[in-house]
Design an enzyme around this catalytic site. Sequence first.
Site, mmCIF file in Angstrom:
data_model
loop_
_atom_site.group_PDB
_atom_site.id
_atom_site.type_symbol
_atom_site.label_atom_id
_atom_site.label_comp_id
_atom_site.label_asym_id
_atom_site.label_seq_id
_atom_site.Cartn_x
_atom_site.Cartn_y
_atom_site.Cartn_z
ATOM 1 N N TYR A 54 -4.363 -89.249 19.111
ATOM 2 C CA TYR A 54 -4.156 -88.014 18.360
ATOM 3 C C TYR A 54 -4.005 -86.839 19.317
ATOM 4 O O TYR A 54 -4.912 -86.552 20.114
ATOM 5 C CB TYR A 54 -5.307 -87.748 17.393
ATOM 6 C CG TYR A 54 -5.475 -88.782 16.292
ATOM 7 C CD1 TYR A 54 -4.461 -89.670 15.968
ATOM 8 C CD2 TYR A 54 -6.667 -88.862 15.571
ATOM 9 C CE1 TYR A 54 -4.625 -90.603 14.967
ATOM 10 C CE2 TYR A 54 -6.828 -89.785 14.563
ATOM 11 C CZ TYR A 54 -5.809 -90.670 14.262
ATOM 12 O OH TYR A 54 -5.971 -91.598 13.263
ATOM 13 N N GLN A 174 -9.671 -99.726 8.636
ATOM 14 C CA GLN A 174 -9.280 -98.368 8.242
ATOM 15 C C GLN A 174 -7.829 -98.383 7.760
ATOM 16 O O GLN A 174 -6.901 -98.293 8.556
ATOM 17 C CB GLN A 174 -9.444 -97.390 9.408
ATOM 18 C CG GLN A 174 -9.212 -95.948 8.981
ATOM 19 C CD GLN A 174 -9.412 -94.953 10.113
ATOM 20 O OE1 GLN A 174 -8.545 -94.143 10.400
ATOM 21 N NE2 GLN A 174 -10.575 -95.004 10.756
ATOM 22 N N LEU A 205 -5.393 -88.416 -0.261
ATOM 23 C CA LEU A 205 -4.571 -87.453 -1.012
ATOM 24 C C LEU A 205 -3.085 -87.663 -0.747
ATOM 25 O O LEU A 205 -2.271 -86.789 -1.067
ATOM 26 C CB LEU A 205 -4.971 -86.014 -0.661
ATOM 27 C CG LEU A 205 -6.444 -85.650 -0.839
ATOM 28 C CD1 LEU A 205 -6.656 -84.160 -0.586
ATOM 29 C CD2 LEU A 205 -6.952 -86.034 -2.216
#
Length: 343
Positions: A54, A174, A205
Amino acid sequence: MEYRRLGASGPVVSRVAFGNSLTAGNQLDDRAASACVRAALDAGITTFDTADAYAEGRAEEHLGRALAGVDRDALVICTKVGRGGGPGPGALSRTRIAESLDASLRRLGTGHIDLYQAHLYDDSTPLEETMGAFADAVTAGKIRYVGVSEWAADEIERAAELARELGVELVSNQPQYSMLWRVIEAEVVPACAPLGIGQMVWSPLAGGVLTGKYKPGRQAPAGSRAVAAKGGDVSIQRYRFLSGEVLSAVGRVAELADDTNLTMPQLALAWVLQNAQAATAIIGASAPEQIGRNIAAAEAVLDPGLLARIDAALGPVVVTDPGLTLSRMLRAKATATPSPATL
């Protein structure tokens, strides 16, 4: 905030976890990103997820700074290895894991990582080598628990067997999971449940689509993830969440949310947490107030009638194909034969 054990033998995690895949070191400056971490802590979130890939390591660095001074024993810090990394040994080779683990510990400013996860499956490295490297890291005290991310059911089963032979347990997977994206339901969850492997789900979401802010036939709001650079737009476009059919279906679910005491984001998050295998759901935030609003979903209970109405409202836009697990999707893309038009 409620808390639950991740899998049969993993760490105790907050039902809502905080992730920084597209924010810290990328879309947010340090001050805004730190404010979100403080809001997460204030809300009772103890579980923080990041990865070496990331923002090219900047996300880990920021998380380490933001959590400095917090009681380490009260935190569950999770990171991942195996995506990117440039040329050289396989993404999950013993060499790459050892190098990346030490770099993650340094960036996070901690002596151990609570949950270390294999980020996608690595076809170029024998699974025995990968799991052996993880087992050695557990023995050395550098990591406490082992997990994987976005692996297919058969890959998870083989990894769990190898881990057990090596004296460690594979405790978690995950995957992406939401009202719209249910690819883990057919194979992954049934494979994980008897193995004691829990789900730590991301994108509940659907990249912000299940907030209801995107409308069919209208331009995406300025500053939203769908139009932001630095990865957010690519993520949403990959999963085709912005088609008119999908957005119209989401609008029908938003009407159902209006009949409850929940906002649309709260309803979407509560829906994910209804799955008994979903020990925790990872949320991100671009502003601290988003966290406080959304965590109310952790306590919500949705009755079967409402769940049935949600399914009816979404209809055919729900994605269930297990072949779209990310490791399989990327493998299929890499091995696809080019069409004559692309040659």
